[in-house]
Scaffold this motif. Structure first.
Motif, PDB file in Angstrom:
ATOM      1  N   GLN B 635     -32.960  13.713  -5.473  1.00  0.00           N
ATOM      2  CA  GLN B 635     -32.094  12.893  -6.311  1.00  0.00           C
ATOM      3  C   GLN B 635     -32.301  13.293  -7.772  1.00  0.00           C
ATOM      4  O   GLN B 635     -33.073  12.678  -8.483  1.00  0.00           O
ATOM      5  CB  GLN B 635     -32.459  11.427  -6.089  1.00  0.00           C
ATOM      6  CG  GLN B 635     -31.386  10.465  -6.504  1.00  0.00           C
ATOM      7  CD  GLN B 635     -30.357  10.272  -5.415  1.00  0.00           C
ATOM      8  OE1 GLN B 635     -30.685  10.298  -4.243  1.00  0.00           O
ATOM      9  NE2 GLN B 635     -29.106  10.111  -5.790  1.00  0.00           N
ATOM     10  N   GLY B 637     -30.187  13.328 -10.292  1.00  0.00           N
ATOM     11  CA  GLY B 637     -29.488  12.592 -11.328  1.00  0.00           C
ATOM     12  C   GLY B 637     -28.325  13.371 -11.922  1.00  0.00           C
ATOM     13  O   GLY B 637     -27.553  12.827 -12.696  1.00  0.00           O
ATOM     14  N   PHE B 638     -28.168  14.648 -11.548  1.00  0.00           N
ATOM     15  CA  PHE B 638     -27.072  15.454 -12.111  1.00  0.00           C
ATOM     16  C   PHE B 638     -25.857  15.396 -11.194  1.00  0.00           C
ATOM     17  O   PHE B 638     -25.954  15.640  -9.992  1.00  0.00           O
ATOM     18  CB  PHE B 638     -27.506  16.920 -12.274  1.00  0.00           C
ATOM     19  CG  PHE B 638     -28.534  17.110 -13.345  1.00  0.00           C
ATOM     20  CD1 PHE B 638     -28.219  16.810 -14.672  1.00  0.00           C
ATOM     21  CD2 PHE B 638     -29.799  17.577 -13.042  1.00  0.00           C
ATOM     22  CE1 PHE B 638     -29.172  16.990 -15.666  1.00  0.00           C
ATOM     23  CE2 PHE B 638     -30.743  17.756 -14.040  1.00  0.00           C
ATOM     24  CZ  PHE B 638     -30.425  17.455 -15.360  1.00  0.00           C
ATOM     25  N   ILE B 639     -24.700  15.104 -11.816  1.00  0.00           N
ATOM     26  CA  ILE B 639     -23.478  14.999 -11.019  1.00  0.00           C
ATOM     27  C   ILE B 639     -23.150  16.322 -10.345  1.00  0.00           C
ATOM     28  O   ILE B 639     -22.687  16.359  -9.208  1.00  0.00           O
ATOM     29  CB  ILE B 639     -22.307  14.548 -11.912  1.00  0.00           C
ATOM     30  CG1 ILE B 639     -22.522  13.100 -12.356  1.00  0.00           C
ATOM     31  CG2 ILE B 639     -20.980  14.673 -11.175  1.00  0.00           C
ATOM     32  CD1 ILE B 639     -21.389  12.532 -13.169  1.00  0.00           C
ATOM     33  N   TYR B 642     -24.933  16.607  -7.162  1.00  0.00           N
ATOM     34  CA  TYR B 642     -24.365  15.702  -6.160  1.00  0.00           C
ATOM     35  C   TYR B 642     -23.051  16.248  -5.625  1.00  0.00           C
ATOM     36  O   TYR B 642     -22.781  16.244  -4.427  1.00  0.00           O
ATOM     37  CB  TYR B 642     -24.114  14.320  -6.773  1.00  0.00           C
ATOM     38  CG  TYR B 642     -25.357  13.578  -7.247  1.00  0.00           C
ATOM     39  CD1 TYR B 642     -26.637  14.059  -6.967  1.00  0.00           C
ATOM     40  CD2 TYR B 642     -25.240  12.406  -7.960  1.00  0.00           C
ATOM     41  CE1 TYR B 642     -27.755  13.372  -7.406  1.00  0.00           C
ATOM     42  CE2 TYR B 642     -26.350  11.705  -8.395  1.00  0.00           C
ATOM     43  CZ  TYR B 642     -27.607  12.200  -8.129  1.00  0.00           C
ATOM     44  OH  TYR B 642     -28.702  11.528  -8.562  1.00  0.00           O
ATOM     45  N   ALA B 643     -22.205  16.710  -6.536  1.00  0.00           N
ATOM     46  CA  ALA B 643     -20.888  17.206  -6.140  1.00  0.00           C
ATOM     47  C   ALA B 643     -21.022  18.416  -5.236  1.00  0.00           C
ATOM     48  O   ALA B 643     -20.311  18.544  -4.232  1.00  0.00           O
ATOM     49  CB  ALA B 643     -20.063  17.538  -7.380  1.00  0.00           C
ATOM     50  N   MET B 646     -22.049  17.264  -1.860  1.00  0.00           N
ATOM     51  CA  MET B 646     -20.917  16.686  -1.147  1.00  0.00           C
ATOM     52  C   MET B 646     -19.983  17.766  -0.636  1.00  0.00           C
ATOM     53  O   MET B 646     -19.490  17.695   0.488  1.00  0.00           O
ATOM     54  CB  MET B 646     -20.139  15.743  -2.079  1.00  0.00           C
ATOM     55  CG  MET B 646     -20.808  14.393  -2.259  1.00  0.00           C
ATOM     56  SD  MET B 646     -20.013  13.444  -3.565  1.00  0.00           S
ATOM     57  CE  MET B 646     -18.379  13.192  -2.902  1.00  0.00           C
TER      58      MET B 646
END
Lengths: 493, 660
Positions: B635, B637-639, B642-643, B646
């Motif tokens: 985790q 914290g950087f988008i 995460y992207a 996904m």
């Protein structure tokens, strides 16, 4: 060419319409009322009325807007879940916003709009309407997540949620488009007819995968869960309480209808069931493991909500009537125990702070015995301890998995429940077996009174929310019969 | 008929137990001292009326089964909560509650220095014991008997360890004439003594349990009447095994070779406990059990021979150890083991009524001796070493004279109760085998000697410890009256079983006859045994002479020529050391069983449980928590991360559907 006047049965969509109407009233009154708490109670009245109407409508299915939405028992039951969540969240917010100096009228309006979006998702029988509800819900939630705009974390949460949410919406839309491309319709029943007619198209399959990914984001399933801990932690606690149950419930409501009505009778049903099972295993295992080392209770509950998405996916993977019933029961149970846990967490937050660590719970049994008992009930219920309502939820979804020949999935679920006891009971240990932490002012300007433990201001509204949630968690646990038989009367229309 | 309500005999002490256990601390010792003995007295009255009811019935009907409720009913397995009142069990009820009542009364005085809460606890435990013992003797099936059997074991454990905070009691060494010091083994502390009693009894109870299991698989029932009725059709080998297993239980409970080792250490408990549990009643449960199961034992001559041999050898063996004990209670403890040996000799040779007769008289005189010894301890501040006593007969006349009566009965002095019961056993043994009789007679000689050795050393002569002597005083009436009553019973209890040649009925044999009627030639008729009157007179005379000889020898050694025992100890130094150390049996058991057992337990606790099992569990938990921490690190914290994750997820999901 004659223009066909569509039959618009507004009555069938009365509950979401009442909620939207209330939201508009809130906005209107906001201009005149100075004590904004009144707006919260106004919203509460709307929620109660909508719930009453939902119950009065009964499980008789009625389609409307040219079969784009339906008012069936399934949708009505979900209305109750969302309205219960919204109601409890409003109770929390009334005091929480006041304490944190965030009291504004649009909060309640946004919350009600979001709730109406959720209800629309549960009622939608067309991919377009599903998307409509999804966006109504999500856009309001993006704003709510950043409602505590003075805090960087809150703004960051809103930003992350928005960007990643938009990303996920894109997947969903792409999936809807591919499905339309393959089947020539966005109506779920039409899709179902097309597929059960023996037709097959890889494009539809890819569409199904993308739809699944879009929903997986909303329910916070691995590997689309990344936003969850950051957003849950950063958003105001009253918002976290609302979206942890509401957004998840809405995601499942639409997901199950799409899978069952659209792709249920097809040759694909075994495929999506297995995909859901794999997602369930990944989701609950990740959620529980990552929750273990958390010290911040909101963040811990964030990971825990991922784990619960995993348990609910077990019911989805069962791909059966009893699986759907298990999910319905589970989500109602989850609404009370999870919102209750967040209610306790928001009650414990001190002015100017937006999180609670495990230390804040130390010795709570001596300082606030009622809150400690309530939190213990919620933690035990989330663990799945009989005779609390969380136990029955788990029992029903796991039983559905066993009946569907997926005993291994139930076993994984049970092992995960055992792991989860560690972090849930950790809070109970703090409350009952540790001495109260000494109060150390973390804010400049506060008087330092180092010897006294942090004071808890249990206001009336939050207290009511805690009490109601605890009561329902215990009563529905001891007496699950009525709800268990209610969900059997609420089939998909 | 009160016999239909025989359960009242259990209910009264049970009520007393609950009352004293729950309220005793608050209500004070006055109430406790009334409720404890009072409920036992009521139980005695119930037993008395039950006995009268039995007498009113025709002899063949004197067995009343009272079913309280159906306890267990699983498949074909049935065990009733039902009681059997027949002459045998009612006799036991009377002995247990009668002697028990006197000991309860005595305890009011003996325990007077305890704190209120310990005082209430003591009477609670004593009542619990009475309840348990009555369950044992009144049970009408082996399962319920086993329940009572285990319960009395628990009471024994609780009461031996009553003063569980006390440490080991080191004993002064014996200084021989040639200057050598012979160390005397220390008395084990109460807590360890309780454990020792309980654990040694487990060995016996295991055998007993196996015996009960075998009865179940063989007969399909545990009910006494059904089992005994079906016994003659069962293969004799099976009956032999069953009776042997049951006897293993009796060996543990009644402290026979080789499981007798717990009884001397049980003396660490309060003296009333030693009198009640470890002399008069509980330790005789084994004898009662064999007598109750006589229908089985009569069918297993091999077992009966084993019982008789174990009995007579134990009798002789324990008597030799008693010769050199310097602890008054331990002298009595070894004499109990020895007398129990007599009882097993009796039931082993088929003389069940004689065994029960000796059980009864022994309860009288041994309870008396223990209580008198307790009176001495009470006077001397818990000193029990006879070498520090002397001259006490002037200071405590009542205690002295009652002790004398008890000692006479134990030694088999003519016309005392012990004389008649012991003589009857010896006569039966002679009939069976003169060798057993000879061993029994030798034991009788030793019994007279060691009993009066203790008496002379403790009560005669002059004070050896002037300070103790000055401190000594006669005990209060609440203690001496039970002594006097028991002395009466010890003196005249022989009336219950006068020999036939005196021309009167054997009252006890007549009473028990209905219970043993199924045995050929047993009971009242059996008193007309195969011995001629002349021979019987001869045996009677010989017993008298032997008893007198033992007493005389003790007088000769310890009063007339006090230097002799010391000379003897030097001359037969190795024998003396052997006896002082109790044949080193305790040391042998430590070496063979206790130490390896402890080592095994330590290995299981540390090696297996701590290291292996806890290691795996803790390691697993650590691994999971570590995994959680590792996942938490994903985790970022950087988008963008995460992207990306996904996006990869979507690719996998779509690929799955595409490639399925």
């Amino acid at each position: 060419m004659p223009i066909e006047i569509p039959t618009l049965n507004f009555i069938a969509l009365a509950p979401p319409l009442i909620v939207i109407g209330t939201a508009l009233l809130v906005l209107l009154f906001d201009l005149a009322v100075t004590d904004k708490r009144v707006l919260g109670y106004l919203g509460l009245v709307g929620v109660v009325i909508a719930a009453g109407v939902s119950i009065a409508m009964g499980p008789r299915p009625a389609t409307t807007f040219q079969a784009m939405a339906i008012s069936d028992g399934y949708a009505l039951f979900f209305n109750l879940v969302f309205l219960a969540t919204a109601g409890l969240s409003i109770l929390i917010a009334i005091d929480y916003l006041e304490r944190h100096d965030l009291q504004r009228g649009e909060y309640y309006a946004l919350l009600l709009f979001s709730a109406s979006g959720m209800m629309l998702m549960a009622a939608a029988t067309d991919l377009i309407v599903v998307f409509l509800g999804l966006e109504i819900m999500s856009v309001a939630l993006y704003i709510l997540a950043g409602f505590n705009w003075r805090q960087l974390a809150s703004a960051e949460a809103a930003m992350k949620y928005f960007i990643l949410g938009a990303f996920a919406s894109a997947f969903f839309l792409y999936g809807a488009a591919l499905t339309y491309g393959a089947t020539g319709t966005t109506n779920l029943n039409q899709i179902g007819l097309w597929l059960s007619g023996g037709n097959s198209d890889p494009m539809a399959l890819v569409g199904l995968g993308l739809l699944l990914a879009g929903f997986a984001f909303k329910v916070a399933a691995v590997p689309f869960q990344w936003w969850t801990p950051d957003v849950y932690q950063g958003a105001p606690t009253s918002v976290t309480a609302f979206m942890s149950v509401g957004a998840k419930g809405a995601g499942f409501a639409a997901l199950i209808r799409v899978l069952r009505s659209g792709f249920g009778d097809s040759a694909y049903s075994a495929d999506w069931a297995l995909a859901a099972a794999v997602l369930a295993v990944l989701t609950m295992t990740f959620g529980n493991l990552a929750a273990l080392p958390q010290k911040d209770v909101k963040r811990m509950l964030g990971y825990s909500s991922i784990a619960h998405a995993g348990y609910i996916l077990v019911g989805v993977a069962a791909a059966s009537e009893s699986g759907v019933r298990g999910v319905l029961f589970y989500l109602l149970a989850y609404a009370f125990m999870n919102v209750g846990a967040f209610a306790v967490a928001s009650a414990l937050e001190r002015r100017g702070e937006f999180s609670t660590t495990q230390r804040d719970y130390a010795g709570l049994s001596q300082r606030e015995p009622l809150l400690a008992v309530a939190m213990t009930v919620f933690m035990l219920s989330l663990t799945g301890m009989p005779p609390l309502v969380g136990f029955w939820g788990k029992l029903f979804v796991f039983r559905a998995a066993v009946e569907a020949g997926m005993s291994w999935l139930a076993i994984v679920g049970v092992i995960n429940s055992a792991v989860s006891a560690f972090y849930y009971l950790g809070v109970v240990v703090q409350m009952y077996m540790r001495a109260p932490a000494e109060y150390s002012p973390r804010l400049v300007g506060e008087e330092s009174d180092a010897k006294k433990p942090a004071a808890v201001n249990l206001e009336v509204a939050i207290g009511t929310a805690v009490l109601l949630a605890m009561l329902l968690t215990v009563v529905l646990g001891l007496w699950p019969g009525p709800v268990a038989s209610l969900v059997t009367m609420m089939p998909l229309g | 008929m009160i016999i239909q309500s025989i359960w009242l005999a259990i209910a009264f002490p049970l009520a007393g137990l609950l009352f004293n256990g729950l309220l005793g601390r608050r209500l004070g010792r006055g109430v406790v001292g009334i409720v404890g003995p009072g409920t036992v007295a009521l139980a005695f009255v119930v037993g008395l009326f039950a006995g009268l009811d039995l007498l009113a019935l025709p002899a063949q009907d004197r067995a009343i089964v009272v079913t309280l409720w159906n306890w267990i009913s699983v498949g074909s397995f049935r065990a009733g909560m039902s009681l059997l009142a027949d002459p045998l069990s009612v006799l036991m009820v009377l002995v247990v509650t009668g002697v028990g009542f006197l000991i309860h009364v005595y305890s009011i005085g003996y325990m007077e220095h305890e704190e209120d809460r310990l005082y209430a606890r003591f009477f609670t435990f004593l009542n619990l014991f009475i309840v348990s013992m009555l369950i044992l003797v009144l049970a009408d099936n082996y399962l319920l008997m086993y329940v009572g059997w285990e319960l009395v074991g628990v009471c024994s454990y609780l009461l031996i360890g009553f003063w569980f905070r006390r440490g080991d009691d080191p004993q002064d060494p014996v200084r021989l004439k040639d200057g050598e010091l012979v160390p005397v083994p220390a008395n084990l502390n109460p807590a360890d003594s309780g454990k020792k009693a309980f654990i040694v009894n487990r060995v016996g109870d295991f055998g007993f349990a196996l015996g009960v299991f075998l009865i179940w698989t063989t007969f399909g029932t545990l009910n006494f009447a059904d089992v005994f009725g079906a016994a003659p059709e069962i293969a004799s080998g099976t009956v032999t095994v069953i009776t042997l297993l049951l006897f293993v239980g009796a060996v543990g409970k009644s402290a026979q070779l080789p499981l007798y080792v717990w009884l001397p250490d049980a003396m660490a408990g309060p003296t009333p406990v030693s009198a009640l549990i470890h002399a008069a009643t509980m330790v005789t449960a084994g004898v009662y059990m064999v007598a109750r199961s006589h229908a089985l034992y009569a069918l297993a001559p091999t077992t009966s021979l084993v019982v008789a041999l174990v009995g007579v050898i134990t009798a002789l063996y324990a008597a030799t150890i008693a010769l050199v004990q310097t602890d008054l209670k331990r002298v009595l403890a070894y004499s109990t083991i020895s007398q129990l040996g007599y009882m097993f000799l009796a039931v082993g040779v088929g003389a069940y009524a004689s065994g029960m007769f000796h059980l009864t008289t022994h309860a009288f005189f041994k309870a008396l001796l223990f209580l008198a010894a307790g009176s001495v301890m009470h006077a001397l501040g818990d000193v029990i070493d006879i070498r520090r006593m002397g001259g006490l007969r002037q200071k405590m006349p009542r205690t002295y004279w009652t002790f004398v009566i008890g000692a006479l009965a134990l030694a088999g002095f003519p016309l005392t109760s012990g004389f008649f019961s012991k003589d009857e056993i010896l006569a039966k043994a002679f009939e069976f085998s003169p060798i057993l009789w000879a061993l029994g007679l030798l034991t009788a000689l030793l019994t007279g000697f060691y009993t009066f050795r203790a008496l002379f050393v403790a009560f005669w002569g002059s004070a050896r410890d002037q300070e103790l002597f000055d401190h000594a005083h006669e005990s209060p009436g609440v203690m001496t009256w039970p002594l006097i009553l028991l002395a009466g019973l010890a003196l005249f209890g022989g009336i219950l079983g006068l020999p036939q040649i005196l021309g009167v009925d054997h009252a006890l044999a007549g009473w028990l006859h209905p219970a043993f009627a199924d045995l050929e030639g047993e009971g009242a008729e059996a008193i007309h045994h195969g011995l001629s009157a002349g021979l019987e007179w001869g045996l009677l005379g010989l017993s008298s002479v032997i008893a007198l000889l033992g007493i005389g020898l003790a007088y000769w050694f310890y009063v007339a020529n006090p230097g002799w025992p010391a000379d003897l100890a030097v001359r037969f130094k190795s024998v003396f050391k052997l006896l002082v150390n109790k044949y080193y049996v305790d040391d042998l058991y430590d070496l063979l069983f206790v130490d390896p057992g402890k080592a095994l337990a330590r290995f299981c606790a540390q090696g297996i449980d701590n290291a292996a099992i806890d290691g795996i569990i803790d390691g697993g938990a650590r691994l999971i928590v570590q995994g959680g921490a590792w996942l938490g690190r994903l985790q970022t914290g950087f988008i963008r991360h995460y992207a990306l994750a996904m996006f990869l997820g979507v690719i996998v999901v779509v690929a799955y559907f595409f490639l399925r």
